[in-house]
Design a protein around this motif. Structure first.
Motif, PDB file in Angstrom:
ATOM      1  N   CYS A 111       0.805  -1.222   0.000  1.00  0.00           N
ATOM      2  CA  CYS A 111       0.000   0.000   0.000  1.00  0.00           C
ATOM      3  C   CYS A 111       0.839   1.273   0.000  1.00  0.00           C
ATOM      4  O   CYS A 111       0.336   2.337  -0.353  1.00  0.00           O
ATOM      5  CB  CYS A 111      -0.965   0.015   1.191  1.00  0.00           C
ATOM      6  N   ASN A 112       2.104   1.207   0.439  1.00  0.00           N
ATOM      7  CA  ASN A 112       2.954   2.396   0.283  1.00  0.00           C
ATOM      8  C   ASN A 112       4.146   2.082  -0.610  1.00  0.00           C
ATOM      9  O   ASN A 112       5.115   2.817  -0.636  1.00  0.00           O
ATOM     10  CB  ASN A 112       3.410   2.952   1.644  1.00  0.00           C
ATOM     11  N   ARG A 113       4.034   0.985  -1.338  1.00  0.00           N
ATOM     12  CA  ARG A 113       5.065   0.562  -2.296  1.00  0.00           C
ATOM     13  C   ARG A 113       6.452   0.470  -1.655  1.00  0.00           C
ATOM     14  O   ARG A 113       7.464   0.725  -2.286  1.00  0.00           O
ATOM     15  CB  ARG A 113       5.107   1.547  -3.496  1.00  0.00           C
ATOM     16  N   ILE A 114       6.515   0.076  -0.371  1.00  0.00           N
ATOM     17  CA  ILE A 114       7.815  -0.041   0.290  1.00  0.00           C
ATOM     18  C   ILE A 114       8.572  -1.245  -0.283  1.00  0.00           C
ATOM     19  O   ILE A 114       9.785  -1.318  -0.208  1.00  0.00           O
ATOM     20  CB  ILE A 114       7.645  -0.164   1.823  1.00  0.00           C
ATOM     21  N   HIS A 115       7.826  -2.162  -0.925  1.00  0.00           N
ATOM     22  CA  HIS A 115       8.490  -3.283  -1.615  1.00  0.00           C
ATOM     23  C   HIS A 115       9.512  -2.787  -2.634  1.00  0.00           C
ATOM     24  O   HIS A 115      10.453  -3.491  -2.963  1.00  0.00           O
ATOM     25  CB  HIS A 115       7.458  -4.111  -2.383  1.00  0.00           C
ATOM     26  N   ASP A 116       9.272  -1.566  -3.151  1.00  0.00           N
ATOM     27  CA  ASP A 116      10.125  -1.067  -4.226  1.00  0.00           C
ATOM     28  C   ASP A 116      11.555  -0.774  -3.779  1.00  0.00           C
ATOM     29  O   ASP A 116      12.416  -0.488  -4.599  1.00  0.00           O
ATOM     30  CB  ASP A 116       9.513   0.198  -4.844  1.00  0.00           C
ATOM     31  N   ILE A 161      -2.138   3.486  -7.441  1.00  0.00           N
ATOM     32  CA  ILE A 161      -0.765   3.758  -6.999  1.00  0.00           C
ATOM     33  C   ILE A 161       0.245   2.813  -7.642  1.00  0.00           C
ATOM     34  O   ILE A 161       1.443   3.046  -7.580  1.00  0.00           O
ATOM     35  CB  ILE A 161      -0.630   3.668  -5.458  1.00  0.00           C
ATOM     36  N   LEU A 162      -0.229   1.750  -8.278  1.00  0.00           N
ATOM     37  CA  LEU A 162       0.711   0.833  -8.921  1.00  0.00           C
ATOM     38  C   LEU A 162       1.257   1.421 -10.218  1.00  0.00           C
ATOM     39  O   LEU A 162       2.213   0.909 -10.790  1.00  0.00           O
ATOM     40  CB  LEU A 162       0.043  -0.512  -9.206  1.00  0.00           C
ATOM     41  N   GLN A 163       0.605   2.531 -10.675  1.00  0.00           N
ATOM     42  CA  GLN A 163       1.097   3.144 -11.906  1.00  0.00           C
ATOM     43  C   GLN A 163       2.249   4.107 -11.665  1.00  0.00           C
ATOM     44  O   GLN A 163       2.892   4.548 -12.607  1.00  0.00           O
ATOM     45  CB  GLN A 163      -0.049   3.882 -12.609  1.00  0.00           C
ATOM     46  N   TYR A 164       2.485   4.444 -10.386  1.00  0.00           N
ATOM     47  CA  TYR A 164       3.569   5.384 -10.100  1.00  0.00           C
ATOM     48  C   TYR A 164       4.900   4.784 -10.510  1.00  0.00           C
ATOM     49  O   TYR A 164       5.217   3.648 -10.168  1.00  0.00           O
ATOM     50  CB  TYR A 164       3.616   5.712  -8.605  1.00  0.00           C
ATOM     51  N   LYS A 165       5.681   5.564 -11.259  1.00  0.00           N
ATOM     52  CA  LYS A 165       6.979   5.054 -11.693  1.00  0.00           C
ATOM     53  C   LYS A 165       8.124   5.919 -11.175  1.00  0.00           C
ATOM     54  O   LYS A 165       9.179   5.426 -10.827  1.00  0.00           O
ATOM     55  CB  LYS A 165       7.032   4.998 -13.231  1.00  0.00           C
ATOM     56  N   LYS A 166       7.893   7.246 -11.145  1.00  0.00           N
ATOM     57  CA  LYS A 166       8.980   8.151 -10.752  1.00  0.00           C
ATOM     58  C   LYS A 166       9.158   8.133  -9.237  1.00  0.00           C
ATOM     59  O   LYS A 166       8.201   7.958  -8.488  1.00  0.00           O
ATOM     60  CB  LYS A 166       8.649   9.584 -11.196  1.00  0.00           C
ATOM     61  N   GLU A 167      10.415   8.366  -8.795  1.00  0.00           N
ATOM     62  CA  GLU A 167      10.694   8.389  -7.362  1.00  0.00           C
ATOM     63  C   GLU A 167       9.869   9.476  -6.671  1.00  0.00           C
ATOM     64  O   GLU A 167       9.395   9.305  -5.549  1.00  0.00           O
ATOM     65  CB  GLU A 167      12.195   8.591  -7.092  1.00  0.00           C
ATOM     66  N   ASN A 168       9.661  10.588  -7.387  1.00  0.00           N
ATOM     67  CA  ASN A 168       8.889  11.691  -6.810  1.00  0.00           C
ATOM     68  C   ASN A 168       7.465  11.295  -6.458  1.00  0.00           C
ATOM     69  O   ASN A 168       6.946  11.655  -5.403  1.00  0.00           O
ATOM     70  CB  ASN A 168       8.849  12.857  -7.804  1.00  0.00           C
ATOM     71  N   LEU A 197       3.496   9.630  -2.381  1.00  0.00           N
ATOM     72  CA  LEU A 197       2.627   8.551  -1.890  1.00  0.00           C
ATOM     73  C   LEU A 197       2.944   8.248  -0.425  1.00  0.00           C
ATOM     74  O   LEU A 197       2.043   8.122   0.406  1.00  0.00           O
ATOM     75  CB  LEU A 197       2.834   7.295  -2.744  1.00  0.00           C
ATOM     76  N   ARG A 198       4.249   8.157  -0.109  1.00  0.00           N
ATOM     77  CA  ARG A 198       4.643   7.760   1.243  1.00  0.00           C
ATOM     78  C   ARG A 198       4.392   8.874   2.246  1.00  0.00           C
ATOM     79  O   ARG A 198       4.303   8.622   3.445  1.00  0.00           O
ATOM     80  CB  ARG A 198       6.107   7.328   1.243  1.00  0.00           C
TER      81      ARG A 198
END
Lengths: 261, 271
Positions: free
Chosen positions: A52-57, A81-88, A93-94
């Protein structure tokens, strides 16, 4: 009721594994409610929370499938939120979705700097505002009275329970929409656990809580909704009372009555 | 009965072995202290080698090791940070990590000859910079290895907690991870410094020696260790006494740095 998060056919696969750890999960997370995820070890509840906060990334090679929709404050517009690609995008999100870990994770700096760290990252520079927000956050986490005289002392000197409340304060200071708790009390004594639980129940006035817990009493005490997960599936999701008193699925009943897991 | 006897034999043998190790160390320390005590006086600290003093070579040694630290520590730390935080277990990182470990056990004389080949011969003679480079090369793998292992002790949750607050990876590394590993990193730097300040072989063919006080690193440069080597071989009582004094001072210096690192590291162990 307003939605905060909604997953749609969400699947997740760790790198170098063939089988998906989460298989087609559909779960609504309602705004200003506490939703608990329960299930035996390895069922995927932490994996779902951490998606949910893409911490897996932080680690390369994971694959996401399906959608995780994050709604705005009014529960109307949603973004996947799975479409977010850029670090920004991930950083934004976080800051909207905070996270509390199993072990307290105070940073090796002063109590005050622990709180202001995230605030400074979000662009706040004004010293008075930083101090005000620090005080509000510490009061919100029921820690202010205990630490107000030693804000400049190292956070490493606090007790485990205090450290965990500091981590909550640190996350709350950013005014997130959602807070994710990953077994937040499993490393704490009963008294600290009680204070964290009381805090979670209070926090839902301002934000949405998603909590993973091994402790079923805890789930029944603090949550409004409960999802029972098993082997990567969401077996049952309902109002907490229904899950614990009248579960529809045999598996759920077996688990909550302690027959397996 | 047999087991008890065996037990006693093993205890006696290992105690003897321990005593033997310690006795050599004590022998060295006692000899150095006695000989050094008789040879050390204020004259040594106030005059240069040309007047039978050690002032210029002690300061020279510190300058060589100091500049080597200024070059070697940033390079070694950056490489260590790369290995632990960015490369982690990629093939390239594994190769670099292994090479660095090999470099750590490379004989220092080999490094001295290597630097002689690329920094002394082409520039027409011994010079201080070559000595600095040789020491820095010796230092880098030590710093790489301590940085790598100290960063591996920082719990992964701390990095995740930083990311979860909306910090970028670089911000997490420089603000959180490095400060969590601070004590270990300082210890690593001090140990690397202690290692190079007592080195002779890499300086022998690079900076050589100089009888006079000098800040000119482009010429032959004074150092304590090379001086001890030359003084000890010189057939004169004064020179040999000076060599004893130099050895005692050097040993005390290294001992002192090691004690400081112990002292710094102690509070952490108690936790």
């Amino acid at each position: 009721m307003k939605l905060a998060i909604q997953t749609k056919d969400f699947s997740f696969t760790y790198p170098k594994t063939k089988e998906a750890t989460l298989k087609g999960i559909n779960i609504p997370i309602y705004a200003n409610k506490v939703t608990a995820l329960i299930g035996p070890s390895g069922c995927g509840k932490s994996t779902l929370l951490r998606s949910c906060n893409r911490i897996h990334d932080v680690y390369p090679g994971n694959s996401y499938d399906g959608e995780i929709l994050l709604y705005d404050n009014n529960g109307e517009k949603a973004e996947n939120i799975l479409q977010y690609k850029k670090e920004n995008d991930l950083i934004n999100l976080r800051q909207r979705i905070g996270m509390i870990f199993q072990k307290p994770t105070p940073f090796p700096m002063s109590i005050k700097d622990n709180i202001t760290y995230g605030l400074k990252l979000s662009g706040i520079k004004n010293k008075t505002e930083l101090l005000d927000r620090t005080e509000i956050a510490l009061k919100g986490a029921a820690l202010w009275e205990e630490v107000k005289d030693r804000l400049n002392n190292s956070a490493m000197g606090l007790s485990g329970g205090q450290q965990q409340r500091l981590c909550i304060a640190r996350a709350v200071a950013l005014k997130p929409q959602v807070l994710l708790f990953d077994e937040p009390t499993s490393a704490l004594d009963p008294i600290s656990t009680a204070s964290i639980e009381a805090l979670i129940s209070e926090l839902k006035n301002e934000l949405t809580v998603l909590i993973v817990t091994h402790n079923m009493q805890q789930a029944s005490r603090i949550s409004d909704y409960t999802g029972f997960m098993y082997l990567g599936d969401l077996v049952e999701y309902d109002v907490t009372e229904t899950i614990f008193l009248n579960p529809k699925e045999k598996k759920t009943e077996d688990y909550i009555t302690g027959r397996f897991g | 009965m047999n087991r008890l006897l065996l037990n006693k034999i093993v205890i006696t043998l290992s105690t003897l072995a321990a005593l033997m190790g310690i006795s050599f160390l004590l022998w060295i320390l006692v000899t150095l202290s006695i000989r050094g005590y008789h040879s050390i006086d204020w004259h040594i600290f106030t005059t240069d080698l040309v007047n039978n003093g050690l002032r210029n070579v002690i300061i020279g040694q510190f300058i060589l090791a100091g500049i080597a630290t200024v070059i070697g520590v940033p390079v070694g730390m950056m490489a260590g940070i790369y290995l632990r935080e960015y490369g982690i277990n990629s093939k390239f990182a594994m190769i670099v990590r292994n090479l660095s470990d090999v470099m750590m056990s490379a004989p220092s004389i080999v490094i001295g000859i290597f630097v002689y080949g690329i920094f002394v011969v082409p520039f027409g003679g011994f010079n201080g910079w070559a000595g600095v480079i040789a020491l820095a090369i010796l230092m880098i793998p030590i710093v790489v290895s301590t940085t790598d292992s100290m960063l591996s002790l920082v719990p992964q949750e701390l990095r995740e907690a930083g990311i979860a607050l909306g910090a970028s990876k670089a911000q997490v590394i420089y603000k959180i991870v490095l400060s969590a590993a601070k004590i270990g990193l300082i210890t690593g730097v001090l140990l690397a410094f202690a290692r190079v300040i007592g080195e002779t072989a890499p300086l022998l063919f690079t900076s050589a020696n100089n009888n006079f006080f000098s800040f000119g690193l482009s010429n032959q440069y004074p150092s304590l260790t090379v001086s001890i080597y030359h003084l000890a071989l010189f057939p004169s009582q004064t020179s040999q006494n000076l060599a004893w004094a130099g050895s005692a001072i050097l040993t005390l210096l290294v001992l002192f740095i090691n004690l400081i690192t112990r002292f710094i590291f102690k509070p952490r162990k108690q936790k």
